[in-house]
Design an enzyme around this catalytic site. Sequence first.
Site, short mmCIF file in Angstrom:
data_model
loop_
_atom_site.label_atom_id
_atom_site.label_comp_id
_atom_site.label_asym_id
_atom_site.label_seq_id
_atom_site.Cartn_x
_atom_site.Cartn_y
_atom_site.Cartn_z
N HIS A 14 -48.85 88.69 -38.68
CA HIS A 14 -49.52 87.84 -37.67
C HIS A 14 -50.10 86.59 -38.33
O HIS A 14 -49.85 85.47 -37.89
CB HIS A 14 -50.65 88.59 -36.96
N HIS B 104 -49.95 81.80 -38.00
CA HIS B 104 -50.93 80.74 -38.29
C HIS B 104 -50.50 79.73 -39.35
O HIS B 104 -50.79 78.55 -39.23
CB HIS B 104 -52.25 81.36 -38.76
N GLU C 29 -54.97 80.90 -30.98
CA GLU C 29 -54.30 82.21 -30.85
C GLU C 29 -53.28 82.23 -29.71
O GLU C 29 -52.20 82.80 -29.86
CB GLU C 29 -55.34 83.32 -30.64
N SER D 86 -46.27 85.36 -32.93
CA SER D 86 -46.03 86.59 -33.70
C SER D 86 -45.81 87.80 -32.78
O SER D 86 -45.69 88.92 -33.27
CB SER D 86 -47.22 86.86 -34.63
N1 HBI Z 1 -61.38 87.00 -40.04
N2 HBI Z 1 -59.57 87.30 -41.44
C1 HBI Z 1 -60.06 86.83 -40.29
N3 HBI Z 1 -59.24 86.23 -39.40
C2 HBI Z 1 -59.71 85.75 -38.22
O1 HBI Z 1 -58.95 85.18 -37.42
C3 HBI Z 1 -61.08 85.89 -37.92
C4 HBI Z 1 -61.90 86.51 -38.88
N4 HBI Z 1 -63.22 86.65 -38.64
C5 HBI Z 1 -63.86 86.13 -37.45
C6 HBI Z 1 -62.91 85.53 -36.47
N5 HBI Z 1 -61.60 85.39 -36.75
C7 HBI Z 1 -63.41 85.06 -35.12
O2 HBI Z 1 -64.52 85.83 -34.78
C8 HBI Z 1 -63.85 83.61 -35.12
O3 HBI Z 1 -62.71 82.85 -34.79
C9 HBI Z 1 -64.86 83.36 -34.05
FE FE Z 2 -54.88 85.13 -35.55
#
Ligand code: HBI
Ligand code: FE
Length: 261
Positions: free
Chosen positions: A126, A131, A172, A191
């Site tokens: 994913h 991304h 997303e 994805s």
């Molecule tokens: N951590 N590894 C990872 N990937 C994410 O997309 C991610 C995260 N921690 C917090 C988060 N996304 C979301 O809560 C924030 O976009 C608000």
């Molecule tokens: Fe993501």
Amino acid sequence: MTASLRGDYSRAAKDYSVEQDWGAYATAEHALFKRLFDRQAKLVPRYACREWIEAIAGLEAGNEIPKFDSVSKKLRAKTGWEIVAVPGLIPDDAFFTHLANRRFPVTVWLRKPEEFDYIVEPDVFHDFFGHVPLLFEPVYADHLHEYGKGGLKAVRLDAVKMLARLYWYTIEFGLMRTPQGIRAYGAGLLSSGGELAYAVTDEKPARKNFDLEQTLRTDYQIDKYQTTYFVIESFEHLMRETAPDFTPIYARLRTLPALAP
Ligand code: HBI
Ligand code: FE
């Protein structure tokens, strides 16, 4: 926060980074990554935005789990971003700090074969396939950098829940209007084996023109296809729409009820 998550956080640094340890991936894992890649490769020419298609071509990610360091070299040269290997979801503050420094957190573990069609937590497929390619697109890369800085401000203003909705409906699950028609740029769509075509063509979901305040207010469910998608005109459009200082917007929206999707 990381107790119930499946990744190995025991060797993570203070900023939650880990080594990718590419040598530890089993042959079967590389084969599963390739099977996931091949499934999406059949769909993206028809449903993905042009910018994503152009970027994935330069990544040779189709045969095995990519080596983050070698992709980071190319990425740094193009937009100043790089991949930071993480054990999985990390706390908001750490996540936003990485984005604010042009580092994108990519999970090191791959799903199990039985999760081929659906996975709850983001895995390397994913994060990488969904991304990383658009980080090569300069305007998108600038927007995500601004998002990271905005995230650190949102943490201070206790507005992360609202900002997370913006991320959900763009980074997303975002759609874009193009001369060829609606195309996907959201990582969760790119994805996904089933939601990619659904989001772009099915007549069931609502497709609304991107509206910053509506995205900040509209709730979402993480375990089913979206019922509402937001459509941007371009990455420049997304950049412009999210340029204002969100502080007064948070103050106003905080008093209003969230909107059901
Ligand atoms: N951590 N590894 C990872 N990937 C994410 O997309 C991610 C995260 N921690 C917090 C988060 N996304 C979301 O809560 C924030 O976009 C608000
Ligand atoms: Fe993501």
